[in-house]
Write a protein that holds these residues in place. Structure first.
Motif, PDB file in Angstrom:
ATOM      1  N   VAL A   1     -17.276  31.103   5.017  1.00 22.54           N
ATOM      2  CA  VAL A   1     -18.168  29.955   4.798  1.00 22.54           C
ATOM      3  C   VAL A   1     -17.437  28.617   4.810  1.00 22.54           C
TER       4      VAL A   1
ATOM      5  N   LEU B   1     -17.224  36.059   2.166  1.00 19.42           N
ATOM      6  CA  LEU B   1     -17.806  34.720   2.044  1.00 19.42           C
ATOM      7  C   LEU B   1     -16.733  33.661   1.817  1.00 19.42           C
TER       8      LEU B   1
ATOM      9  N   ALA C   1     -25.698  33.406   4.088  1.00 22.58           N
ATOM     10  CA  ALA C   1     -24.914  32.263   3.614  1.00 22.58           C
ATOM     11  C   ALA C   1     -24.363  31.450   4.780  1.00 22.58           C
ATOM     12  N   CYS C   2     -23.951  32.125   5.845  1.00 18.51           N
ATOM     13  CA  CYS C   2     -23.426  31.431   7.015  1.00 18.51           C
ATOM     14  C   CYS C   2     -24.526  30.668   7.746  1.00 18.51           C
TER      15      CYS C   2
ATOM     16  N   VAL D   1     -23.748  37.781   3.727  1.00 14.67           N
ATOM     17  CA  VAL D   1     -22.791  36.925   4.431  1.00 14.67           C
ATOM     18  C   VAL D   1     -23.511  36.205   5.579  1.00 14.67           C
TER      19      VAL D   1
END
Length: 117
Positions: free
Chosen positions: A84, A80, A111-112, A108
């Motif tokens: 990110v 991350l 979050a992306c 991941v």
């Protein structure tokens, strides 16, 4: 008869599949087999990603974990940290960019997606 348009809808941006779609690969890992770790800092990764877009990439694929043979897995937190900020900054500069993320971790990927990939 009617003509079938072949397109890929990427968050509202239509990519024509009537021609090859070019994907630029951006590795943010220190042990990348491709570039040897040249884009491990956010600034260098963003610069490389923007250059790939300038050179005609339709999609940027960003990865934060090496997939070279015998590479060790990295914790999601590290992946991350690598990916990110790059996603966010590229989209800040080029909001129209289409970004995919090369990951095997749901956290991941989530979050992306939240960052705009």
């Amino acid at each position: 008869m009617f003509a079938v348009r072949r397109t890929l809808n990427c968050k509202g941006r239509l990519l024509s599949l009537e021609r090859p779609v070019v994907m630029g690969i951006l590795n943010t890992t220190p042990d990348s087999f491709y570039d040897g770790g040249l884009t491990t800092r956010t600034e260098s990764a963003v610069a490389k990603g923007l250059a790939l877009l300038d050179q005609g990439a339709d999609i940027l694929d960003i990865g934060g974990e090496s997939t070279r043979p015998f590479a060790e897995s990295v914790p999601a937190e590290l992946e991350l940290e690598r990916v990110v900020p790059v996603v966010r900054e590229i989209l800040r500069v080029r909001p129209e960019a289409v970004i995919s993320v090369d990951t095997t971790k749901a956290s991941v990927a989530r979050a992306c997606l939240e960052a705009g990939a």
